[in-house]
Design a protein around this motif. Sequence first.
Motif, PDB file in Angstrom:
ATOM      1  N   GLY A   1       3.246   3.681   1.535  1.00 14.63           N
ATOM      2  CA  GLY A   1       3.302   3.111   0.574  1.00 14.63           C
ATOM      3  C   GLY A   1       2.814   2.181   0.092  1.00 14.63           C
ATOM      4  O   GLY A   1       1.278   2.946   0.064  1.00 14.63           O
TER       5      GLY A   1
ATOM      6  N   SER B   1       4.278   6.431  -4.675  1.00 18.48           N
ATOM      7  CA  SER B   1       3.420   5.688  -4.079  1.00 18.48           C
ATOM      8  C   SER B   1       2.762   7.516  -3.159  1.00 18.48           C
ATOM      9  O   SER B   1       4.108   7.446  -2.600  1.00 18.48           O
ATOM     10  CB  SER B   1       3.213   4.569  -3.566  1.00 18.48           C
TER      11      SER B   1
ATOM     12  N   SER C   1      11.639  -3.626  -1.068  1.00 19.55           N
ATOM     13  CA  SER C   1      10.772  -4.063  -2.584  1.00 19.55           C
ATOM     14  C   SER C   1      11.088  -5.250  -3.329  1.00 19.55           C
ATOM     15  O   SER C   1      12.040  -6.363  -1.692  1.00 19.55           O
ATOM     16  CB  SER C   1      10.827  -3.474  -4.071  1.00 19.55           C
TER      17      SER C   1
ATOM     18  N   MET D   1       6.510  -5.082  -4.651  1.00 18.37           N
ATOM     19  CA  MET D   1       6.195  -4.381  -3.725  1.00 18.37           C
ATOM     20  C   MET D   1       6.634  -2.831  -3.312  1.00 18.37           C
ATOM     21  O   MET D   1       7.881  -2.715  -4.199  1.00 18.37           O
ATOM     22  CB  MET D   1       6.015  -4.653  -1.865  1.00 18.37           C
ATOM     23  N   CYS D   2       6.618  -1.883  -2.060  1.00 18.23           N
ATOM     24  CA  CYS D   2       6.977  -0.634  -2.732  1.00 18.23           C
ATOM     25  C   CYS D   2       6.990   0.157  -1.636  1.00 18.23           C
ATOM     26  O   CYS D   2       5.396   0.564  -1.700  1.00 18.23           O
ATOM     27  CB  CYS D   2       6.054  -0.129  -4.078  1.00 18.23           C
ATOM     28  N   ILE D   3       6.962   0.154  -0.291  1.00 15.52           N
ATOM     29  CA  ILE D   3       7.078   0.496   0.174  1.00 15.52           C
ATOM     30  C   ILE D   3       8.385   0.590   1.456  1.00 15.52           C
ATOM     31  O   ILE D   3       9.363   0.335   1.255  1.00 15.52           O
ATOM     32  CB  ILE D   3       6.319  -0.955   1.484  1.00 15.52           C
TER      33      ILE D   3
ATOM     34  N   CYS E   1       2.072   9.162   0.621  1.00 15.61           N
ATOM     35  CA  CYS E   1       1.550   9.546   1.658  1.00 15.61           C
ATOM     36  C   CYS E   1       0.933  10.957   1.381  1.00 15.61           C
ATOM     37  O   CYS E   1       1.734  11.483   2.037  1.00 15.61           O
ATOM     38  CB  CYS E   1       2.815   9.432   2.947  1.00 15.61           C
TER      39      CYS E   1
ATOM     40  N   LEU F   1      -0.743   3.487   8.882  1.00 16.56           N
ATOM     41  CA  LEU F   1      -0.227   3.341   7.271  1.00 16.56           C
ATOM     42  C   LEU F   1      -0.537   4.011   6.846  1.00 16.56           C
ATOM     43  O   LEU F   1      -1.498   5.155   6.576  1.00 16.56           O
ATOM     44  CB  LEU F   1      -1.242   1.771   6.772  1.00 16.56           C
TER      45      LEU F   1
ATOM     46  N   GLY G   1      -0.565   5.814   2.191  1.00 14.76           N
ATOM     47  CA  GLY G   1       0.092   5.027   0.895  1.00 14.76           C
ATOM     48  C   GLY G   1      -0.520   5.432   0.054  1.00 14.76           C
ATOM     49  O   GLY G   1      -2.101   6.591  -0.251  1.00 14.76           O
TER      50      GLY G   1
ATOM     51  N   TYR H   1       4.299   2.770   8.574  1.00 16.29           N
ATOM     52  CA  TYR H   1       4.377   2.232   6.884  1.00 16.29           C
ATOM     53  C   TYR H   1       4.207   2.344   5.401  1.00 16.29           C
ATOM     54  O   TYR H   1       2.490   3.848   5.892  1.00 16.29           O
ATOM     55  CB  TYR H   1       2.525   1.580   5.992  1.00 16.29           C
TER      56      TYR H   1
ATOM     57  N   THR I   1      -0.285  -3.341  -0.944  1.00 15.88           N
ATOM     58  CA  THR I   1      -0.084  -4.467  -1.935  1.00 15.88           C
ATOM     59  C   THR I   1      -1.138  -5.881  -2.800  1.00 15.88           C
ATOM     60  O   THR I   1      -1.725  -6.180  -3.574  1.00 15.88           O
ATOM     61  CB  THR I   1       0.991  -5.885  -1.859  1.00 15.88           C
TER      62      THR I   1
END
Length: 611
Positions: A356, A378, A402, A477-479, A380, A493, A495, A354, A359
Amino acid sequence: MFSTTVIYTVFLVFSETFFTTASSELTVSRELRIQENFLVSWIVNNDTIIFNVSTEAKPGEYVGIGVSYNGAMKGADIGIAKIFPGGIISFEDRYGIDKVSPILDKSQDWHLLSSNFRKESTVSFQVSRLLNTGDSAQDVEITEDTLRLIWATGKFETDTGKLHYHENGTRGVIPINFLDPDMDTPSHEELSNMFDLWNPKRKTHLSRNETTYICSFFKSPDIPKRHVIGFGLEVNPIENLRHVHHLDLYRCSAPSGTSPTEFFAPFVGNDYDCSYSPVQFPFENCLQFEFTWSEGGGITLFPENMGLPLQPNEYYMTQTHYDNPHERDDIVLETGFNIYLTSNLRPIEVGQLYVGFMTSKSYALTVPPNSTNFTVSSHCSSPCTSNLPPEGINTFSVMLHSHNSGRRMQLRQFRSGTELPPLAKDDYYDFNYQNNRRLRETRKIMPGDHLTVECVYDTVWKGGKSVLGGRSARDEMCIAFLLYWPRIENVNLCGSYHDQEQVLNFMGVEKVYQYQGEVDATIIEPSHLAGLKYSHVVENLMNWSLPVRERYQKFAQYGEQHAFCHPTVGLNESMAKTAYPKIILTRESRAGWNIGATGIIVMSIILQMCL
C-alpha cells in the motif's frame, strides 16, 4: 424502531475468516451471542441463509433482527417476530425508512420455518431468505462485504399489530461478515491454558495530543525456538480499549558486525514517541513487520500446521497508535500483545506482507474537501514481486486498512496482462471493525504479479476540510496486510506513492517545510503563500470545479507513482516508477466500482499509453 446506538456485548470472537470465489460451494455455520439471553446463529448453504434466534420475550412483545449496509435504520432489511397471546408467533418482512416503525415489504422474502414459545418467556424461531432476494429496492443483499446485524426488542399492540418504539438497551448494531465461517476461536483464557504466553506490554500515561504513536522495545523470552500460533490484544483497564487504534509488532536487526544485545538492550523497557522523540532510538533497525492488530479486531490464529518463528533473545519493537480525540490528560492504560507460543514446531512458517501507500509521504495522499467516491491507488509492482520464490507465496489472510474517510477498499491482482479476481474487497468498509480475514481458498502470488490497493474516500463528513495521508484516524491510509506462507525475508513492504512535488505543483505550491513527523506542511514558496499551511490552500484557495476535480482524480488514481520495496536491495526507489499494468484479459471482478469494469480497464490502458 432501530437506531444507530451500539449495544455491543459480543461474547464470541471471530477472526478466522475468508472470501469466496464464484466457483466455490458456499457453506457457513456461525453463532453470535448478542447478550447473555439473546443468541443468533445462522447457516448458509449456497444461495440461502437460515437464521435461528433465541431470546426472552412475552406475548405482546416483538423480536427483530435485520441487515443494514451502515447500521442505520434507513434502508435496512428487517424481520419482525411478534408473539401473540397463547404463544402464537407471526413473522413479517419489513423495510426501514427512517427512525420510525419499519414498513411492510411489498415482497415478503423472509420466511418463517419454525417457532416455539415456552411459558418461561423464552421464544425461539427459525427464518430463511435468499442471500440475494432480487428485491434491490427493499432488501439488502448479503455479500462478503462488512454489513451490520441490527436487532431490537419491544412491545406491539396485539389487536392492531402496531409496533411501539423500543426502549434504551433493547436494540443494537453489530458489524459482521455474514459469510465468514465460525472457526471456533478459543478465548484468551483457553488459549493461555493450551499454549505458552509471551505478553510484551507497557503502561502508558497518554499525553493530551489527539494522536500519539508510542514505540517500545522488548526482548523475546530466553527459551528455545518457539512458533507463534496466534495473537491478540490486551488492554487494561478494558474500558480504555477505545483509545487504542492499532498495535504492530516489528522484529529488529542490529547493524552488521554489531552485537544485538549491546545495540538494543539500552532501549528495552523504554517508550519513545515514534515521530517526535527528542531521544534517538533505533526505529530504522526494526522494520521487519511481523503482524498487526487493528480497531475492532479479535484474536488471530494461524492454520494448525503453520507458525511464525520466535527465536530466543531476539529484539522486537511494538508501535501503538493511541487515539485521544478529547485531549484528556487523565488516561492511563496498559497495552500489549498476548502472543501464543508452542514448542511443537509446525512444518510451515508464515510471514506478513504490507502492500500500500507510504503514509509518511503525507501530502502525497491528498483528498480534496467535500469529495465523494474519491479513489486513490497504490501499487506493489512486478519488479518487487519478482523477488518472490519461483513457486510464489500463498496468501491465507488479508486485512484491509484505512481510516475514518474510507468507504470502500479492494486489493486487485494482475498476472501477465490478466486481471485475476480481487484478493480482498469490501464495499462497506467499517473503520471500527478491522480483522485479519481468512481467505476461503489460499491465493497464490507469483513472481512478477502486480498488486494494487484501491481506497475510496468520502470527505463530506469533515465539513469542508481536506484529508491528508497521516497517522491520525482523521488522516488517511490505504494499506492491505497479507499473511502468507512460506515465510521469506527479502520482501516485507511493497507499495507506491505519488511524487510529492507533482502534488504540490497541482495545488500551486512550490516549496514547503515539514517539522519531524508533521502531516500538514508549511508553505515557503511562492512568496504570496508563505507561512500558510498546505491544507489551507487545498481547502480555501483551490477552485475545486468539476473539471479540476476530475483532473486531480485521474492523477490520484492513474498517475505514475514512486515504487518502494523493502528490504530488497536493487529496486532504486528514486528511479523506480509504477502505475496500473496494461490489461489484455480481465474477469468480471470490477462491477460497481466507479465507472465499471470495462471503463476502468480501457481507461487504464489509455492512461498507460499516455503517461
